[in-house]
Design a protein around this motif. Structure first.
Motif, PDB file in Angstrom:
ATOM      1  N   ILE A 182       0.859  -1.188   0.000  1.00 44.65           N
ATOM      2  CA  ILE A 182       0.000   0.000   0.000  1.00 44.65           C
ATOM      3  C   ILE A 182       0.893   1.235   0.000  1.00 44.65           C
ATOM      4  N   VAL A 183       0.696   2.118  -0.970  1.00 42.48           N
ATOM      5  CA  VAL A 183       1.508   3.332  -1.054  1.00 42.48           C
ATOM      6  C   VAL A 183       0.694   4.593  -0.770  1.00 42.48           C
ATOM      7  N   GLY A 217      -7.411   2.332  -1.693  1.00 38.14           N
ATOM      8  CA  GLY A 217      -5.987   2.593  -1.568  1.00 38.14           C
ATOM      9  C   GLY A 217      -5.291   2.389  -2.896  1.00 38.14           C
ATOM     10  N   ILE A 218      -4.075   2.904  -2.979  1.00 35.70           N
ATOM     11  CA  ILE A 218      -3.227   2.682  -4.144  1.00 35.70           C
ATOM     12  C   ILE A 218      -2.149   1.703  -3.701  1.00 35.70           C
ATOM     13  N   VAL A 219      -1.984   0.622  -4.469  1.00 39.90           N
ATOM     14  CA  VAL A 219      -0.953  -0.363  -4.169  1.00 39.90           C
ATOM     15  C   VAL A 219       0.090  -0.360  -5.273  1.00 39.90           C
ATOM     16  N   ASP A 220       1.288  -0.812  -4.912  1.00 39.62           N
ATOM     17  CA  ASP A 220       2.387  -0.921  -5.861  1.00 39.62           C
ATOM     18  C   ASP A 220       2.775  -2.385  -5.989  1.00 39.62           C
ATOM     19  N   LEU A 221       2.837  -2.837  -7.215  1.00 37.69           N
ATOM     20  CA  LEU A 221       3.274  -4.199  -7.493  1.00 37.69           C
ATOM     21  C   LEU A 221       4.312  -4.143  -8.602  1.00 37.69           C
ATOM     22  N   GLY A 222       5.557  -4.159  -8.195  1.00 39.91           N
ATOM     23  CA  GLY A 222       6.635  -4.134  -9.175  1.00 39.91           C
ATOM     24  C   GLY A 222       6.649  -2.886 -10.035  1.00 39.91           C
ATOM     25  N   GLY A 223       6.301  -1.757  -9.457  1.00 38.78           N
ATOM     26  CA  GLY A 223       6.304  -0.502 -10.199  1.00 38.78           C
ATOM     27  C   GLY A 223       4.972  -0.152 -10.831  1.00 38.78           C
ATOM     28  N   VAL A 224       4.048  -1.086 -10.842  1.00 34.94           N
ATOM     29  CA  VAL A 224       2.701  -0.823 -11.363  1.00 34.94           C
ATOM     30  C   VAL A 224       1.833  -0.418 -10.186  1.00 34.94           C
TER      31      VAL A 224
END
Length: 80
Positions: free
Chosen positions: A9-10, A18-25
């Motif tokens: 979670i970023v 929420g906004i999540v980050d998965l490998g830069g996505v």
């Protein structure tokens, strides 16, 4: 087949989003199904929903395994 991925979670937004980050996505997901989340927590995400909170070490280990699989000869990638 169901594939749920660990994501960090970023950003926390209104209404359990929420906004999540998965490998830069980065992707907007619903956090409504999991209590007590905050920025930098890892969650398991499936079809736009955080399903559970994940231990940071477990998340990093899983992401490392995905990265190793993706770099294997003949592999077209996890997202393909």
């Amino acid at each position: 087949m169901c594939l749920a991925l660990p994501a960090r979670i970023v950003e926390m937004r209104k209404q359990d989003i929420g906004i999540v980050d998965l490998g830069g996505v980065r992707k907007e997901v619903s956090l409504a199904l999991v209590d007590d989340l905050q920025v930098d927590d890892y969650v398991i995400v499936h079809v736009g929903y955080a399903l559970s909170k994940l231990d940071p070490e477990e998340a990093e280990r899983t992401l490392r395994i995905f990265a190793e699989m993706e770099s294997m000869p003949g592999n077209v990638g996890v997202g393909a």
